[in-house]
Design a protein around this motif. Structure first.
Motif, short mmCIF file in Angstrom:
data_model
loop_
_atom_site.label_atom_id
_atom_site.label_comp_id
_atom_site.label_asym_id
_atom_site.label_seq_id
_atom_site.Cartn_x
_atom_site.Cartn_y
_atom_site.Cartn_z
N VAL A 168 29.68 38.31 40.03
CA VAL A 168 30.27 38.10 41.35
C VAL A 168 30.03 36.76 41.87
O VAL A 168 28.85 36.38 42.21
CB VAL A 168 30.01 39.31 42.20
N ALA A 169 31.05 35.88 41.90
CA ALA A 169 30.60 34.59 42.56
C ALA A 169 32.01 34.13 43.36
O ALA A 169 33.23 34.46 42.82
CB ALA A 169 30.18 33.71 41.77
N GLY A 170 31.72 33.36 44.24
CA GLY A 170 32.90 32.74 44.75
C GLY A 170 32.76 32.59 46.45
O GLY A 170 31.88 33.24 47.09
N ASN A 171 33.89 32.30 47.07
CA ASN A 171 33.72 31.99 48.46
C ASN A 171 34.74 32.94 49.16
O ASN A 171 34.82 33.02 50.46
CB ASN A 171 33.94 30.52 49.03
N ASP A 172 35.56 33.51 48.36
CA ASP A 172 36.67 34.35 48.98
C ASP A 172 35.97 35.63 49.77
O ASP A 172 34.91 36.22 48.95
CB ASP A 172 37.65 34.81 47.93
N PRO A 173 36.24 35.99 50.87
CA PRO A 173 35.56 37.16 51.43
C PRO A 173 35.79 38.57 50.94
O PRO A 173 35.25 39.72 51.25
CB PRO A 173 36.19 37.23 53.02
N PHE A 174 36.69 38.59 49.90
CA PHE A 174 36.91 39.71 49.32
C PHE A 174 36.39 40.07 48.11
O PHE A 174 36.91 41.03 47.16
CB PHE A 174 38.52 40.24 49.33
N ILE A 175 35.65 39.26 47.48
CA ILE A 175 34.94 39.46 46.19
C ILE A 175 33.78 40.70 46.33
O ILE A 175 33.18 40.76 47.55
CB ILE A 175 34.48 38.15 45.80
N GLY A 176 33.47 40.93 45.15
CA GLY A 176 32.39 42.07 45.16
C GLY A 176 32.66 43.19 44.17
O GLY A 176 33.76 43.21 43.26
N VAL A 177 31.92 44.42 44.16
CA VAL A 177 31.94 45.18 43.36
C VAL A 177 32.50 46.50 44.32
O VAL A 177 32.00 46.83 45.37
CB VAL A 177 30.82 45.91 42.64
N PHE A 178 33.62 47.23 43.79
CA PHE A 178 34.06 48.35 44.67
C PHE A 178 34.36 49.66 43.98
O PHE A 178 34.70 49.39 42.86
CB PHE A 178 35.56 47.72 45.18
N PHE A 179 34.23 50.81 44.69
CA PHE A 179 34.52 51.87 44.22
C PHE A 179 35.74 52.47 44.93
O PHE A 179 35.69 52.40 46.34
CB PHE A 179 33.61 52.84 44.47
N VAL A 180 36.83 52.79 44.26
CA VAL A 180 38.30 53.03 44.94
C VAL A 180 38.55 54.65 44.83
O VAL A 180 38.68 55.00 43.56
CB VAL A 180 39.38 52.00 44.51
N ASN A 181 38.32 55.07 45.96
CA ASN A 181 38.84 56.67 45.83
C ASN A 181 40.09 56.67 45.15
O ASN A 181 41.13 56.29 45.82
CB ASN A 181 38.63 57.31 47.04
N THR A 182 40.37 57.52 44.22
CA THR A 182 41.70 57.76 43.49
C THR A 182 42.78 58.76 44.42
O THR A 182 43.76 58.71 44.06
CB THR A 182 41.37 58.36 42.16
N THR A 183 42.02 59.47 45.20
CA THR A 183 42.81 60.31 45.93
C THR A 183 43.53 59.84 47.31
O THR A 183 44.77 59.80 47.60
CB THR A 183 42.22 61.75 46.56
N VAL A 220 35.77 42.28 41.60
CA VAL A 220 36.56 41.20 41.87
C VAL A 220 35.61 39.92 42.35
O VAL A 220 34.60 39.77 42.96
CB VAL A 220 37.28 41.56 43.35
N THR A 221 36.21 39.00 41.65
CA THR A 221 35.33 37.53 41.52
C THR A 221 36.22 36.26 41.12
O THR A 221 37.18 36.42 40.88
CB THR A 221 34.19 37.82 40.36
N GLN A 222 35.57 35.43 41.56
CA GLN A 222 36.27 33.94 41.13
C GLN A 222 35.33 33.25 40.03
O GLN A 222 35.50 32.06 39.93
CB GLN A 222 36.18 32.98 42.50
N TYR A 223 34.54 33.92 39.55
CA TYR A 223 33.55 33.48 38.58
C TYR A 223 34.38 33.12 37.36
O TYR A 223 35.38 33.64 36.85
CB TYR A 223 32.52 34.50 38.13
N SER A 224 33.94 31.75 36.77
CA SER A 224 34.66 31.36 35.44
C SER A 224 33.51 30.61 34.67
O SER A 224 32.27 30.44 35.54
CB SER A 224 35.78 30.43 35.81
N SER A 225 33.54 30.16 33.30
CA SER A 225 32.52 29.93 32.75
C SER A 225 32.23 28.37 33.32
O SER A 225 31.06 27.82 33.24
CB SER A 225 33.02 29.59 31.33
N GLY A 226 32.93 27.83 33.91
CA GLY A 226 32.85 26.23 34.49
C GLY A 226 32.82 26.34 36.00
O GLY A 226 32.22 27.06 36.55
N ALA A 227 33.68 25.68 36.73
CA ALA A 227 33.86 25.90 37.96
C ALA A 227 34.60 26.93 38.38
O ALA A 227 35.25 27.86 37.77
CB ALA A 227 34.80 24.61 38.78
N LEU A 228 34.21 27.29 39.76
CA LEU A 228 34.95 28.84 40.33
C LEU A 228 36.51 28.58 40.52
O LEU A 228 37.04 27.55 40.63
CB LEU A 228 34.62 29.05 41.66
N LEU A 229 37.17 29.69 40.22
CA LEU A 229 38.48 29.78 40.15
C LEU A 229 38.99 29.52 41.50
O LEU A 229 38.49 29.98 42.62
CB LEU A 229 38.95 31.01 39.58
#
Length: 244
Positions: A168-183, A220-229
């Motif tokens: 998890v890396a980047g400057n977007d405010p919506f990056i992170g690990v999320f649990f999404v309720n299926t209901t 959700v991430t912007q991580y890439s092997s090189g620069a951030l996406l």
């Protein structure tokens, strides 16, 4: 040679679950969608695989599954021919006099393939579609408390997430690990302070205080092997996770 009745498609990914060979790959099936009881019964009725209506088949199936769950909770094992199921206890007992403690021990239902389902394997053709595009992917998750793989979640305890390019890396405010309720599609984000390990091939997070239900896991991430996406990308586990 057996007649080929079915086809499974799969992509190849870097195998991050083993360390002995850095160049080996693992195959991940392409799942078109997850089918519920109603959809399976409709399919059976439409293609001629059932001699009763889809609604009657669904009703009978739900009754069977409810009774099977009752018997499993009473300690019986089940063998349908297509799968076996049993009730297991996880955790260590430090002495012969120690009793079951829900804070230390857990109950898990174990399902394994049965003979009838195993017999169909020879009728499946596997088509490898090549190495997957260089994108984030979740390969496996392990609930540390219960030891469950790709199944159970224990709120307040650790979850190990294995994959590729999932840091998890980047400057977007919506990056992170999320649990999404299926209901209800409610998204619960793992707080930054609850990110125990944050590596490209492994995340360890503390599971939030999720209510009972079923969840999709997203990274959700912007991580890439090189620069951030420039834009975020989302890796979603192709299994439904459950909080009992």
């Amino acid at each position: 040679m057996s007649n080929i009745l079915y086809k499974i498609k799969a992509y190849l990914y870097d195998n991050v679950l083993t360390k002995d060979n850095p160049n080996d790959l693992t195959a991940k099936t392409v799942s078109e969608r997850s089918l519920n009881v109603q959809q399976i019964c409709l399919s059976a009725a439409n293609r001629g695989g059932a001699d009763i209506s889809a609604s009657a088949m669904e009703h009978a199936t739900e009754l069977f599954l409810k009774e099977m769950a009752y018997q499993l909770c009473d300690g019986f094992s089940v063998n349908t021919g297509y799968f076996t199921a049993s009730t297991n206890i996880r955790g260590v007992f430090d002495s012969p006099s120690e009793t079951f403690n829900k804070d230390k021990h857990s109950i898990i239902f174990q399902f394994n393939q049965g003979e009838k389902l195993r017999a169909e394997i020879s009728n499946i053709e596997v088509e490898i579609l090549g190495v997957a595009e260089s994108s984030a992917v979740i390969l496996q998750v392990t609930d540390v408390k219960s030891g469950s793989v790709n199944d159970l979640l224990t709120p307040g305890r650790n979850l190990k997430i294995a994959g590729s390019k999932i840091k998890v890396a980047g400057n977007d405010p919506f990056i992170g690990v999320f649990f999404v309720n299926t209901t209800n599609d409610v998204r619960t984000m793992v707080e930054e302070s609850d990110m125990v390990t944050n590596n490209p091939s492994e995340l360890i997070v503390v599971i939030p205080a999720l209510p009972a239900g079923t969840y999709n896991l997203e990274v959700v991430t912007q991580y890439s092997s090189g620069a951030l996406l420039k834009y975020t990308r989302t890796a979603t586990l192709d299994k439904i996770l459950t909080v009992a």
